[in-house]
Design an enzyme around this catalytic site. Sequence first.
Site, PDB file in Angstrom:
ATOM      1  N   GLU A 112     -19.574  25.585  37.540  1.00  0.00           N
ATOM      2  CA  GLU A 112     -19.862  24.104  37.369  1.00  0.00           C
ATOM      3  C   GLU A 112     -20.201  23.692  38.728  1.00  0.00           C
ATOM      4  O   GLU A 112     -21.123  22.653  38.711  1.00  0.00           O
ATOM      5  CB  GLU A 112     -18.645  23.507  36.825  1.00  0.00           C
ATOM      6  CG  GLU A 112     -18.438  22.081  36.900  1.00  0.00           C
ATOM      7  CD  GLU A 112     -19.463  21.348  35.727  1.00  0.00           C
ATOM      8  OE1 GLU A 112     -20.098  22.066  34.948  1.00  0.00           O
ATOM      9  OE2 GLU A 112     -19.778  20.193  35.977  1.00  0.00           O
ATOM     10  N   HIS A 115     -10.900  32.088  44.238  1.00  0.00           N
ATOM     11  CA  HIS A 115     -10.544  30.988  45.628  1.00  0.00           C
ATOM     12  C   HIS A 115     -10.162  29.825  45.493  1.00  0.00           C
ATOM     13  O   HIS A 115      -9.753  29.153  46.247  1.00  0.00           O
ATOM     14  CB  HIS A 115     -12.121  31.066  46.352  1.00  0.00           C
ATOM     15  CG  HIS A 115     -12.929  30.306  45.992  1.00  0.00           C
ATOM     16  ND1 HIS A 115     -14.471  30.650  46.362  1.00  0.00           N
ATOM     17  CD2 HIS A 115     -12.877  29.060  45.631  1.00  0.00           C
ATOM     18  CE1 HIS A 115     -14.960  29.504  45.684  1.00  0.00           C
ATOM     19  NE2 HIS A 115     -14.401  28.743  45.191  1.00  0.00           N
ATOM     20  N   HIS A 116     -10.083  29.393  44.112  1.00  0.00           N
ATOM     21  CA  HIS A 116      -9.570  28.042  43.935  1.00  0.00           C
ATOM     22  C   HIS A 116      -7.946  28.108  43.672  1.00  0.00           C
ATOM     23  O   HIS A 116      -7.211  27.221  43.537  1.00  0.00           O
ATOM     24  CB  HIS A 116      -9.984  27.317  42.550  1.00  0.00           C
ATOM     25  CG  HIS A 116     -11.268  26.967  42.587  1.00  0.00           C
ATOM     26  ND1 HIS A 116     -12.017  25.540  43.343  1.00  0.00           N
ATOM     27  CD2 HIS A 116     -12.631  27.685  42.398  1.00  0.00           C
ATOM     28  CE1 HIS A 116     -13.368  25.606  43.150  1.00  0.00           C
ATOM     29  NE2 HIS A 116     -13.662  26.827  42.855  1.00  0.00           N
ATOM     30  N   SER A 139     -23.034  18.549  24.036  1.00  0.00           N
ATOM     31  CA  SER A 139     -24.319  17.939  24.584  1.00  0.00           C
ATOM     32  C   SER A 139     -25.104  18.723  25.754  1.00  0.00           C
ATOM     33  O   SER A 139     -26.191  18.934  25.916  1.00  0.00           O
ATOM     34  CB  SER A 139     -23.946  16.498  25.183  1.00  0.00           C
ATOM     35  OG  SER A 139     -24.894  16.072  26.322  1.00  0.00           O
ATOM     36  N   SER A 140     -24.169  19.448  26.666  1.00  0.00           N
ATOM     37  CA  SER A 140     -24.744  19.997  27.764  1.00  0.00           C
ATOM     38  C   SER A 140     -25.415  21.338  27.343  1.00  0.00           C
ATOM     39  O   SER A 140     -26.256  21.858  27.802  1.00  0.00           O
ATOM     40  CB  SER A 140     -23.613  20.720  28.645  1.00  0.00           C
ATOM     41  OG  SER A 140     -23.199  19.452  29.363  1.00  0.00           O
ATOM     42  N   LYS A 146     -31.181  28.717  52.428  1.00  0.00           N
ATOM     43  CA  LYS A 146     -31.876  27.421  52.085  1.00  0.00           C
ATOM     44  C   LYS A 146     -32.084  26.260  53.097  1.00  0.00           C
ATOM     45  O   LYS A 146     -32.938  25.649  53.299  1.00  0.00           O
ATOM     46  CB  LYS A 146     -30.894  26.803  50.924  1.00  0.00           C
ATOM     47  CG  LYS A 146     -31.305  27.508  49.450  1.00  0.00           C
ATOM     48  CD  LYS A 146     -30.486  27.020  48.448  1.00  0.00           C
ATOM     49  CE  LYS A 146     -31.158  27.310  47.067  1.00  0.00           C
ATOM     50  NZ  LYS A 146     -32.482  26.915  46.697  1.00  0.00           N
ATOM     51  N   ASP A 176     -43.691  17.888  25.826  1.00  0.00           N
ATOM     52  CA  ASP A 176     -42.607  17.219  25.610  1.00  0.00           C
ATOM     53  C   ASP A 176     -41.652  18.380  25.866  1.00  0.00           C
ATOM     54  O   ASP A 176     -41.818  19.419  26.279  1.00  0.00           O
ATOM     55  CB  ASP A 176     -42.523  16.685  24.240  1.00  0.00           C
ATOM     56  CG  ASP A 176     -41.206  15.475  24.390  1.00  0.00           C
ATOM     57  OD1 ASP A 176     -39.937  15.649  24.829  1.00  0.00           O
ATOM     58  OD2 ASP A 176     -41.548  14.186  23.959  1.00  0.00           O
ATOM     59  N   SER A 202     -36.114  20.335  47.727  1.00  0.00           N
ATOM     60  CA  SER A 202     -37.168  21.287  48.156  1.00  0.00           C
ATOM     61  C   SER A 202     -38.379  20.672  47.643  1.00  0.00           C
ATOM     62  O   SER A 202     -39.566  21.104  47.733  1.00  0.00           O
ATOM     63  CB  SER A 202     -36.965  22.508  47.172  1.00  0.00           C
ATOM     64  OG  SER A 202     -35.761  22.994  47.660  1.00  0.00           O
ATOM     65  N   HIS A 246     -16.140  27.149  38.782  1.00  0.00           N
ATOM     66  CA  HIS A 246     -16.958  27.317  39.779  1.00  0.00           C
ATOM     67  C   HIS A 246     -18.520  27.246  39.806  1.00  0.00           C
ATOM     68  O   HIS A 246     -18.974  26.527  40.474  1.00  0.00           O
ATOM     69  CB  HIS A 246     -16.489  28.566  40.617  1.00  0.00           C
ATOM     70  CG  HIS A 246     -16.894  28.562  42.127  1.00  0.00           C
ATOM     71  ND1 HIS A 246     -16.421  27.667  43.280  1.00  0.00           N
ATOM     72  CD2 HIS A 246     -17.987  28.784  42.623  1.00  0.00           C
ATOM     73  CE1 HIS A 246     -16.903  27.415  44.232  1.00  0.00           C
ATOM     74  NE2 HIS A 246     -18.338  28.162  44.155  1.00  0.00           N
ATOM     75  N   TRP A 290      -8.389  16.563  37.152  1.00  0.00           N
ATOM     76  CA  TRP A 290      -9.271  16.693  36.144  1.00  0.00           C
ATOM     77  C   TRP A 290      -9.417  18.129  35.830  1.00  0.00           C
ATOM     78  O   TRP A 290      -9.768  18.823  34.872  1.00  0.00           O
ATOM     79  CB  TRP A 290     -10.545  16.368  36.943  1.00  0.00           C
ATOM     80  CG  TRP A 290     -11.163  17.438  37.687  1.00  0.00           C
ATOM     81  CD1 TRP A 290     -10.845  17.618  39.211  1.00  0.00           C
ATOM     82  CD2 TRP A 290     -12.076  18.461  37.790  1.00  0.00           C
ATOM     83  NE1 TRP A 290     -11.397  18.714  39.786  1.00  0.00           N
ATOM     84  CE2 TRP A 290     -12.400  19.182  38.868  1.00  0.00           C
ATOM     85  CE3 TRP A 290     -13.085  18.647  36.340  1.00  0.00           C
ATOM     86  CZ2 TRP A 290     -13.215  20.303  38.887  1.00  0.00           C
ATOM     87  CZ3 TRP A 290     -13.568  19.910  36.660  1.00  0.00           C
ATOM     88  CH2 TRP A 290     -14.039  20.568  37.865  1.00  0.00           C
ATOM     89  N   TYR A 335     -21.840  24.662  41.154  1.00  0.00           N
ATOM     90  CA  TYR A 335     -23.354  25.143  41.386  1.00  0.00           C
ATOM     91  C   TYR A 335     -24.341  24.360  40.377  1.00  0.00           C
ATOM     92  O   TYR A 335     -25.389  23.944  40.820  1.00  0.00           O
ATOM     93  CB  TYR A 335     -23.720  26.473  41.378  1.00  0.00           C
ATOM     94  CG  TYR A 335     -22.686  27.118  42.665  1.00  0.00           C
ATOM     95  CD1 TYR A 335     -23.282  26.899  43.967  1.00  0.00           C
ATOM     96  CD2 TYR A 335     -21.799  27.892  42.365  1.00  0.00           C
ATOM     97  CE1 TYR A 335     -22.435  27.088  44.938  1.00  0.00           C
ATOM     98  CE2 TYR A 335     -20.943  28.086  43.625  1.00  0.00           C
ATOM     99  CZ  TYR A 335     -21.461  27.776  44.737  1.00  0.00           C
ATOM    100  OH  TYR A 335     -20.556  28.316  45.886  1.00  0.00           O
ATOM    101  N   HIS A 391     -11.126   9.566  37.484  1.00  0.00           N
ATOM    102  CA  HIS A 391     -12.254   9.422  38.579  1.00  0.00           C
ATOM    103  C   HIS A 391     -12.909  10.471  38.540  1.00  0.00           C
ATOM    104  O   HIS A 391     -14.302  10.859  38.513  1.00  0.00           O
ATOM    105  CB  HIS A 391     -11.829   8.908  39.892  1.00  0.00           C
ATOM    106  CG  HIS A 391     -12.653   9.071  40.986  1.00  0.00           C
ATOM    107  ND1 HIS A 391     -13.869   8.464  41.161  1.00  0.00           N
ATOM    108  CD2 HIS A 391     -12.838  10.017  42.023  1.00  0.00           C
ATOM    109  CE1 HIS A 391     -14.591   8.841  42.240  1.00  0.00           C
ATOM    110  NE2 HIS A 391     -13.953   9.868  42.899  1.00  0.00           N
ATOM    111  N   ARG A 421      -3.051  16.231  48.237  1.00  0.00           N
ATOM    112  CA  ARG A 421      -3.834  15.359  47.398  1.00  0.00           C
ATOM    113  C   ARG A 421      -3.156  14.834  46.175  1.00  0.00           C
ATOM    114  O   ARG A 421      -1.792  15.518  46.003  1.00  0.00           O
ATOM    115  CB  ARG A 421      -5.258  15.877  47.054  1.00  0.00           C
ATOM    116  CG  ARG A 421      -4.990  17.046  46.300  1.00  0.00           C
ATOM    117  CD  ARG A 421      -6.242  17.996  46.209  1.00  0.00           C
ATOM    118  NE  ARG A 421      -7.097  17.445  45.135  1.00  0.00           N
ATOM    119  CZ  ARG A 421      -7.697  18.424  44.256  1.00  0.00           C
ATOM    120  NH1 ARG A 421      -7.773  19.497  44.467  1.00  0.00           N
ATOM    121  NH2 ARG A 421      -8.520  17.665  43.440  1.00  0.00           N
ATOM    122  N   THR A 443     -26.935  30.331  50.874  1.00  0.00           N
ATOM    123  CA  THR A 443     -26.953  28.758  51.092  1.00  0.00           C
ATOM    124  C   THR A 443     -27.437  28.687  52.380  1.00  0.00           C
ATOM    125  O   THR A 443     -28.209  27.507  52.721  1.00  0.00           O
ATOM    126  CB  THR A 443     -25.519  28.170  51.189  1.00  0.00           C
ATOM    127  OG1 THR A 443     -24.916  28.821  50.010  1.00  0.00           O
ATOM    128  CG2 THR A 443     -25.466  26.772  51.032  1.00  0.00           C
TER     129      THR A 443
END
Lengths: 395, 160, 523
Positions: free
Chosen positions: C253, C300-301, C167-168, C329, C104, C266, C251, C140, C255, C75, C448, C326
Site C-alpha cells: 500500500e 519491518h513494521h 472501488s480500488s 530512480k 476511453d 518522471s 507495505h 489507522w 508503494y 486523519h 506517537r 529507489t
Amino acid sequence: MKKLPPQAVILSLLTGQAQAALNFNLQSPVTPIAHQIYNLHTLILLVCLLIFFVVFGFMFYALFKHRKSTGHQASHFHQNFRLEVIWTLIPFLILIGIAIPTTKTVLAMKNVEHSDMNIKVTGHQWMWEYEYLGEGVRYVSNLGTPRDQIDNKVVKGAHYLLEVDRPLVVPTGKKVRILLTSADVIHSWWLPQFGVKQDAIPGFIHEAWFQVEKPGTYRGQCAELCGVGHGFMPIVVEALPPEQYDDWLKTQKISLAETSSTSSKTYTLAELTMHGEKVYLSRCAACHQANGQGIAGMFPPLIDGAPFSAGAGVTTPLAERGFWKDGKVVLGSKERHLDILMNGITGTAMQPMAAQLSDFDIAAVVSYERNSWGNKTGDTIQPAEVAALRKGVAK
Amino acid sequence: MVDISGTTSPVHYSVTVRPNCSLSPAGTLRVFSVIALISLSFSLVFVFIGAWPVLFFAGAELLTLGYCFYHVLLHAGDYEQLIIDDDKVVVQIHELGRDRCVKLSGYWTRLVLDCMPGGYCRWLVLRSSGCEVEFGRHMTSDERLKLARQLRPILGGFMT
Amino acid sequence: MTAIALDSHEHDHPSGIRRWLTTTNHKDIGTLYLCFSFAMFLFAGALAMLVRTELFEPGLQFFQPNLFNQLTTMHGLIMIFGAIMPAFVGFANWQIPLMIGAPDMAFPRLNNWSFWLLPMAALLLLGSFLVPGGAVAGGWTMYPPLYIQGGIGYDMTIFAIHIMGLSSIIGSINIITTILNLRAPGMIMMKIPMFVWTWLITAYLLVAVMPVLASAVTMLLTDRHFGTHFFNAAGGGDPVMFQHIFWFFGHPEVYIMILPAFGILSTIIPTFSRKPLFGYHSMVYATASIAILSFVVWAHHMFTVGMPAAGQLFFMYTTMLIAVPTGVKVFNWIATMWQGAISFETPMLFSVAVICLFTIGGFSGLVLAVVPVDIQLQDTYYVVAHFHYVLFSGAAMSIMAGVYYWLPKWTGHMYNETLGQWHFWLTAIAFNITFFPMHFTGLAGMPRRVPDYALQFAEFNMISSIGAFVLGASQLLFLYIVVKCIRGGMPAGEKPWDGADTLEWTLPSPVPYHTFETAPVIR
C-alpha cells in the site's frame, strides 16, 4: 560564597537551558545494547548525510548551471549503461557495510540466556504490573502525575507524565530478563536509555533483557496505542547498586506480610471516600472520567439514572448485573458492585481489579463511587468484607 | 485507438473501425496466469496460518479479473463498417461474431455529432427518417470529430 | 448533398448532478476523483490541525484522549484512502487513455461505479463521528484486541474500508485492461510513458493486496460480532497474525501511494529540463523491483512484536535492498536534469522539492530499516516524521506538481504562476517546519499517538504546531488557485510547456464547439 564571573553564569545558564530545552539526539545510553544502538544510529546518520551532500551537490549544481535562463542549451543524452551499473552497485556495497555491524547487535539483543534475575511485566489498560519471579514480590505501577497537572490547573512538575507511584527497582550490573505479556490489549514496554522496546501481547510471553551500568532513575513510556490512557502509563526504573537492591527487596517482603493483616480495621465513611477518591482518580477515571460521567457509547457512567447507550456487548452484561435498564444506568446492589470491580466483566474493557488493589483500596473506591456525584446510598464497605469475598473466591 | 481504413471517392466511400487490441489471447492468458499464481500462492500461505478468508476474497477477485479479461477478448473481433455508395448508406456492425446491418437512404441521412460542453464528442450518429444508428463506439473523441469532418461534405450534418 | 443545420435540442445532455452521476467519460470521472480527493484532503487536514492544536502545549487543553485518538486515526484513514489514493486514480483516469491513445477506459460503466462507491464509503466513515462511542480511535492500523473494544463506529469503518477496497479493485482492473489492451498501434510496452508504467504496476499491487485487506477487516468484524477467534489468544487465535496480514497489505500500500508519484515526477522533470528522461529502461525495472520487494518487507513494521532473530534479519536485509532501486530512480532524475535547460515553473519547483524531501524520507527509512535502531524508534515521532516525508512531500506534493502541470490541459486555462510559486514556497517551508523537528522529538523519546507529552518535548512540538497551521492555511491558497483556474484565465493553448513530449500534448484540448465549423480535411 564565592562569586562566579558573569561569563561563567551566562555560559552555565545557556548550556543548562539548551540541555533542558532541546534534545536533538537519542537519550544517553546506560546499557551495552543501548550504546551499540546509539553508535549504529550515528554511523548510519553520517553515511546518509555524506550521500545526501554528494548526490544533491550534483543536483544543485545542475539547477544553478544548467538553467534555461542562463542560456544553457539542453543536450539529449538519455542513457549511459556504465553509469547506471555503477550507481546500482555502490549503494549495494554501502548497505552491506551497514548490515554487518547491525547483524551483530541484533544477535546480541536476542541473547536472553544466562540472566541473573527474571521479572514478569504485565501491561494493563493503563498501568504496568511487575512481578519478581521467585521472590513473591508483585505490585502495580501507576501514573504518578496528579490529574490537576494534566488539566492545567496547577503547575506541571519536572517529570510530568514520566513519574509513577512505584517504580520498577533493579540492581545495576546484573543481567535482568523481563518476560512481557498483557492482560487486555497490546502495550509496548519501552525504556529509551536501555535500548529496550518489546510489545506486550495478550496470550503470549516475549522476552527482552538489559544490564544497567550505573545507578539512577530512568524513564520511558508505553509505545503501542492501547486506548484512551495510552499517553498516561509511563515506565520508571530505578537502578540501585546490588546491596541496596537486596535491602529494598527485603523491605518489600516485610511490608507484603504487613498489608495482609491490615484489613481488620474499621473505617468511617469520610475516611473511606477520601482514600477512595485517590484510588478512583488514578485507576478508574481514565475510562469513567473524574466526574463519573463515563464516555458516551463506550464507558458507562457510574451515576444512578444517567443515560447511557452502547453496543449490546456492553449493555447486556450491565443489565444482567442490574446496573442498566432502558437506556439508563442503575446503581445496583453493593455485592454486585464489588463483584464487577473485583472480577471485571469478561469481554469488555472492565478488568478484574482484585489482584491489583488491596482490600482497603477496593472497599474505599466502592464506598466512594456509591456516595459521589449524586449517588447517596450511604453504604460503607469495610476492608474485612472484601477480605471475606476474597476468601470466598479462593474456596 | 482505432484502426481506420477506408477509401474515398465521390461515389464510393467506406470506412472500417476496429478497436486496436494490443493484447493477444495468448498474452492475456499469460498475464492472468501470473497474477493468479501469485495471488493464490500467498493466499494458500494465509490459509495455512489460519486466515482462510484471504483465499475467499482473492478467489472472488480473480474471478472478476478473469471475467473482465474474457469480456475484452470476446469483443476483440468486433468492428464497424460504414459504406456510402452513391445513394445508399450502409452501416455494418460486427459484434460477438454476429453481423447487424442497417441500411439508410443516402439522401435523407444526416450526421449528428454530439459533443459535451468542454469538447468531449461522445456520439457520432447517422440518422435518416426516424431511423438512427450509432457509429464509432471504438473511437476516441478526436477521431469521431475527425471522421465527422470527413463525412460532412458527403452527408449533411449538424452537431449538438 | 447539402449540409443542413438543424437545431440541436434533440439530444439532451444530462446536466447538473445527473451529468456527473451518469458520466462514463474518463475525463469527467477523473475530475470527480480529483475533486473528491481534494475535499477529503482538506477535511483530513483539518483533523490534523485539531491534533496539532491539542499538541501545541503539554497538558490536555481542547480534546480528551478519546476524541484525540479519533482525530489521529481518522486523519490517517481519510488521508490514505480518501485523499492520496483517489487523487492518483483521478490522474490515471485523465491521463492514461490520453497517453496511450485509447478512446476511453476499457470498462467505462464500471469506472463510473468505482468512483461513486467512494462518496458512500466517505459518508460511512465521516458519519461514524456522530454515532455513540464516536469514530475509530485505535489507529489507522486497526490492531486487535484494541479494535475489538470499540463501538458501532468501528463497524461502520470496516464497511467503509470494504467499499473503498471494492472501488480500488474495480478501478485497478479497469486500469490494467486499459493499459494492456487499448494501446495505440505501435505503442509497445517499452514505449508507454513512465506514468503509465508506474500505474500499471500500482494497479497490479492493488489487485494483489486488496483481498488481503478485505479479509483482515472481515476477520475483525467476525471477531467482534460472530464469535470467531482469529485474533483472540484466549480462543486459540493470535493478535500478531492480524499485524502480519495487515502489513502484507500495508507495505505494498505504501508503494501504491508512491509509485504513481514517481510516474508524475518522471513526466514533469524531462519537460522542464527539456531533455528526455534518463534511463527509461532502468526506471521501469526499478519500479518493478520496488513492487516485487514490497511483498517481502512487511514485517519491518513489526520488529518489536518479538519475532526470532532470523526473521528480523531477513526483513532488515530485504528492506535495505529497497534503497537500491529507489536510489536508481533518484539518480536517474538528477541525470535527467544534468545538462538540461532547466526552468522553474511551479510543477518543476514541486518536483525538485519532492526529490530532495522524499530522499530525506528515504534516508530516515534506511535508519528505520536497521533493526536495533528501529526498535528504539518504532512508534515514536521519528516514524511520524519519516512517513510524512514520504507521504506528504513524496505523494501529496507530487500530486500538487501534477495538478499544476496538467491543469492547463484539463481546463484550457493557465493557473496564476505567481500564486502557484507562493503556494509552493509556503508549502515546502511550512512542511519542513512541521515535520523536521519531529525527527528530534522521536529520537528524544516521544511516542506517537499520545494526546499529551512530557515537558522536554514542548519546544519542538510548539514549532511543529506553528508549522502545521501555516501548512494547513497554505492549502486554502491551493484551493483558490485551482478554482480560479477552472473558472477562467489566460488561454493555455495546445502545449503550454515547450518541453513536453507525451502524447496528450499533441491533441487539441479542450476541443471547443466551433472547431466543427472550420473546413474539414479529408485524407
